[in-house]
Design an enzyme around this catalytic site. Structure first.
Site, short mmCIF file in Angstrom:
data_model
loop_
_atom_site.label_atom_id
_atom_site.label_comp_id
_atom_site.label_asym_id
_atom_site.label_seq_id
_atom_site.Cartn_x
_atom_site.Cartn_y
_atom_site.Cartn_z
N ASP A 107 0.85 -1.19 0.00
CA ASP A 107 0.00 0.00 0.00
C ASP A 107 0.89 1.24 0.00
O ASP A 107 1.89 1.32 0.71
CB ASP A 107 -0.91 -0.01 1.24
CG ASP A 107 -2.05 0.98 1.12
OD1 ASP A 107 -3.22 0.54 1.05
OD2 ASP A 107 -1.79 2.21 1.08
N ASN A 154 -12.83 -3.19 2.63
CA ASN A 154 -13.80 -2.13 2.79
C ASN A 154 -14.80 -2.18 1.63
O ASN A 154 -14.39 -2.41 0.48
CB ASN A 154 -13.10 -0.77 2.82
CG ASN A 154 -12.20 -0.62 4.03
OD1 ASN A 154 -12.50 -1.13 5.11
ND2 ASN A 154 -11.08 0.07 3.87
N GLN A 180 -14.62 2.58 1.35
CA GLN A 180 -13.88 2.06 0.19
C GLN A 180 -13.54 3.24 -0.72
O GLN A 180 -14.44 3.93 -1.21
CB GLN A 180 -14.72 1.03 -0.56
CG GLN A 180 -13.97 0.42 -1.74
CD GLN A 180 -14.81 -0.59 -2.51
OE1 GLN A 180 -16.01 -0.76 -2.25
NE2 GLN A 180 -14.19 -1.25 -3.47
N SER A 181 -12.26 3.48 -0.95
CA SER A 181 -11.84 4.62 -1.79
C SER A 181 -11.45 4.21 -3.19
O SER A 181 -11.49 5.03 -4.11
CB SER A 181 -10.70 5.38 -1.12
OG SER A 181 -9.57 4.56 -0.96
N HIS A 215 -10.29 -5.28 -3.16
CA HIS A 215 -8.95 -5.51 -2.62
C HIS A 215 -9.04 -5.92 -1.18
O HIS A 215 -9.92 -5.46 -0.44
CB HIS A 215 -8.06 -4.27 -2.78
CG HIS A 215 -8.68 -3.01 -2.27
ND1 HIS A 215 -9.66 -2.32 -2.97
CD2 HIS A 215 -8.47 -2.31 -1.13
CE1 HIS A 215 -10.02 -1.25 -2.27
NE2 HIS A 215 -9.32 -1.23 -1.15
N LEU A 216 -8.13 -6.78 -0.77
CA LEU A 216 -8.02 -7.20 0.62
C LEU A 216 -6.77 -6.56 1.20
O LEU A 216 -5.69 -6.68 0.62
CB LEU A 216 -7.93 -8.73 0.72
CG LEU A 216 -9.07 -9.52 0.08
CD1 LEU A 216 -8.87 -11.02 0.33
CD2 LEU A 216 -10.41 -9.12 0.64
N HIS A 217 -6.93 -5.88 2.31
CA HIS A 217 -5.78 -5.32 3.02
C HIS A 217 -5.21 -6.41 3.93
O HIS A 217 -5.95 -7.01 4.71
CB HIS A 217 -6.22 -4.16 3.93
CG HIS A 217 -6.80 -2.98 3.23
ND1 HIS A 217 -6.09 -1.82 3.00
CD2 HIS A 217 -8.04 -2.76 2.71
CE1 HIS A 217 -6.86 -0.93 2.38
NE2 HIS A 217 -8.05 -1.47 2.20
#
Ligand code: 5GP
Ligand code: ZN
Length: 112
Positions: free
Chosen positions: A30, A85, A92-93, A98-100
């Site tokens: 990230d 998110n 969610q941006s 996606h998985l963090h």
């Protein structure tokens, strides 16, 4: 998908620090890490979010397993957190699923 940041990262049009890649997914650091280790695991197929993944159950399983493999490869033996998110209230941006994967320290007990 055009104008999707993560699709551009997948295509190599935007640089990223890749930690894992295969035919279905890619994992990269990230750009604004919120933990000592903060990796994003994304499908190569553009799917907007978990809420839009009704036809992608197999891919979701692969993404979850990839999170575990990435965490193992990055030495997160003491544990880590996987978060996705969804939508506006989920903050969610980037509208590409996606998985963090967060780790490298004792994380907050709070989730919200
Ligand atoms: P979200 O808020 O949608 O759950 O998470 C999006 C994440 O993508 C954020 O943690 C943000 O720092 C990260 N991000 C946004 N743009 C880029 C980028 O261009 N490169 C990388 N590596 N991460 C990005
Ligand atoms: Zn995309």
């Amino acid at each position: 998908m055009e104008d999707c940041i993560f699709c551009k990262i997948i295509k190599g049009e935007i640089p990223s620090k890749t930690v894992y890649e295969d035919e279905d997914c890619k994992a990269f650091c990230d750009v604004n890490p919120q933990a000592p280790v903060h990796v994003l695991v994304v499908p190569k197929k553009h799917v907007q979010s978990l809420a839009k993944a009704a036809d992608d159950e197999k891919l979701l399983g692969k993404l979850m397993r990839t999170c575990a493999l990435v965490a193992e490869s990055l030495g997160l033996a003491d544990g880590y957190r996987v978060v996705t998110n969804v939508g506006e209230n989920g903050c969610q941006s980037v509208l590409h699923l996606h998985l963090h994967v967060l780790g490298g320290k004792k994380l907050s007990e709070r989730m919200s």
